[in-house]
Write a protein that holds these residues in place. Structure first.
Motif, PDB file in Angstrom:
ATOM      1  N   GLY A  54       0.889  -0.905  -0.199  1.00 40.26           N
ATOM      2  CA  GLY A  54      -0.273  -0.205  -0.278  1.00 40.26           C
ATOM      3  C   GLY A  54       0.809   1.569  -0.118  1.00 40.26           C
ATOM      4  O   GLY A  54       0.635   2.135   0.454  1.00 40.26           O
ATOM      5  N   LYS A  55       2.024   1.116  -0.259  1.00 41.96           N
ATOM      6  CA  LYS A  55       3.156   2.232  -0.654  1.00 41.96           C
ATOM      7  C   LYS A  55       3.177   2.538  -2.090  1.00 41.96           C
ATOM      8  O   LYS A  55       3.740   2.084  -3.391  1.00 41.96           O
ATOM      9  N   VAL A  56       3.674   3.764  -2.499  1.00 41.95           N
ATOM     10  CA  VAL A  56       3.945   4.361  -3.676  1.00 41.95           C
ATOM     11  C   VAL A  56       6.230   4.574  -3.309  1.00 41.95           C
ATOM     12  O   VAL A  56       6.111   4.730  -2.309  1.00 41.95           O
ATOM     13  N   PRO A  57       6.612   4.958  -4.454  1.00 44.86           N
ATOM     14  CA  PRO A  57       6.555   4.210  -5.597  1.00 44.86           C
ATOM     15  C   PRO A  57       6.180   2.308  -6.132  1.00 44.86           C
ATOM     16  O   PRO A  57       7.202   1.959  -4.906  1.00 44.86           O
ATOM     17  N   ALA A  58       5.933   2.141  -7.245  1.00 41.77           N
ATOM     18  CA  ALA A  58       6.035   1.169  -8.115  1.00 41.77           C
ATOM     19  C   ALA A  58       6.223   1.413  -9.229  1.00 41.77           C
ATOM     20  O   ALA A  58       5.663   2.769  -9.980  1.00 41.77           O
TER      21      ALA A  58
END
Ligand SMILES: N[C@@H](CCC(=O)N[C@@H](CS)C(=O)NCC(=O)O)C(=O)O
Length: 205
Positions: free
Chosen positions: A52-56
């Motif tokens: 549930g985190k950026v970046p991707a």
């Protein structure tokens, strides 16, 4: 060519990858997420990054998460940009060390200092040792410059330069002259200026 997409919230840690993509110079798309709205916790994004985190990033069928890993991936995947250090080059050792040093040492040291634990663990149990040692080691590495590997700018500078810049901006790191000199040199790069300007537009959108 495989499509390249950045899952991005402007500004955030994904701005580091945004800068990296500008350095790489290949076409990419931005999939903008809003952290305040909780977009990274929505099911469709959790399918991209279960953290549930950026970046991707998505590159063709490949998804890569974790800022430093993405920068290393992009540098290797697009070697024409000259941002990696290939296997066999002796500078690959320090290059990898600095890529891992930000998530492995600088970030945890900085955040433990900002949010101290009730019972601090023994120094030997902390992967980064001490906050002071981390700062001294980084200051020593960026003192001479212009970059971590001397004249050669790499993905490691994107990662280390960014954590120093954000750390100083949020008053989590001291404004040592070694750090401000180094981040000043990095800020003069056209790709950095492009990414920063685009981020401003995205943040205002
Ligand atoms: N270890 C991750 C950390 C990523 C991270 O913490 N991203 C923050 C933005 S700076 C985020 O997505 N926060 C959204 C949330 O936790 O809801 C990396 O280095 O990429």
């Amino acid at each position: 060519m495989a499509k390249l997409t950045l899952y991005h919230a402007a500004p955030s840690r994904s701005s580091i990858v945004h800068w990296m993509l500008e350095e790489v110079g290949e076409p990419y798309e931005v999939h903008l997420l809003n952290l305040q709205r909780g977009d990274t916790r929505a099911a469709d994004y959790l399918a991209v990054n279960p953290m549930g985190k950026v970046p991707a990033i998505r590159h063709g069928d490949v998804v890569v998460t974790e800022t430093a890993a993405i920068c290393a991936y992009l540098a290797d995947e697009f070697p024409k940009a000259g941002l990696n250090v290939p296997v066999g080059d002796p500078r690959r050792g320090p290059y990898l060390k600095w890529l891992f040093f930000s998530p492995g040492c600088i970030e945890p040291a900085m955040l433990d200092r900002a949010f101290p634990r009730k019972e601090p663990p023994p120094q030997a149990a902390l992967a980064y040792g001490s906050y002071e040692t981390v700062l001294d080691v980084v200051a020593d590495a960026v003192r001479k410059g212009p970059y971590l590997l001397g004249d050669r700018f790499t993905a490691a500078d994107v990662v280390i330069g960014s954590v120093l810049r954000y750390g100083m901006m949020f008053k989590l790191l001291p404004e040592r002259p070694e750090f401000t000199g180094y981040t000043g040199r990095l800020a003069a790069r056209p790709a950095f200026a492009r990414a920063t300007a685009k981020d401003k537009e995205l943040a205002a959108a």
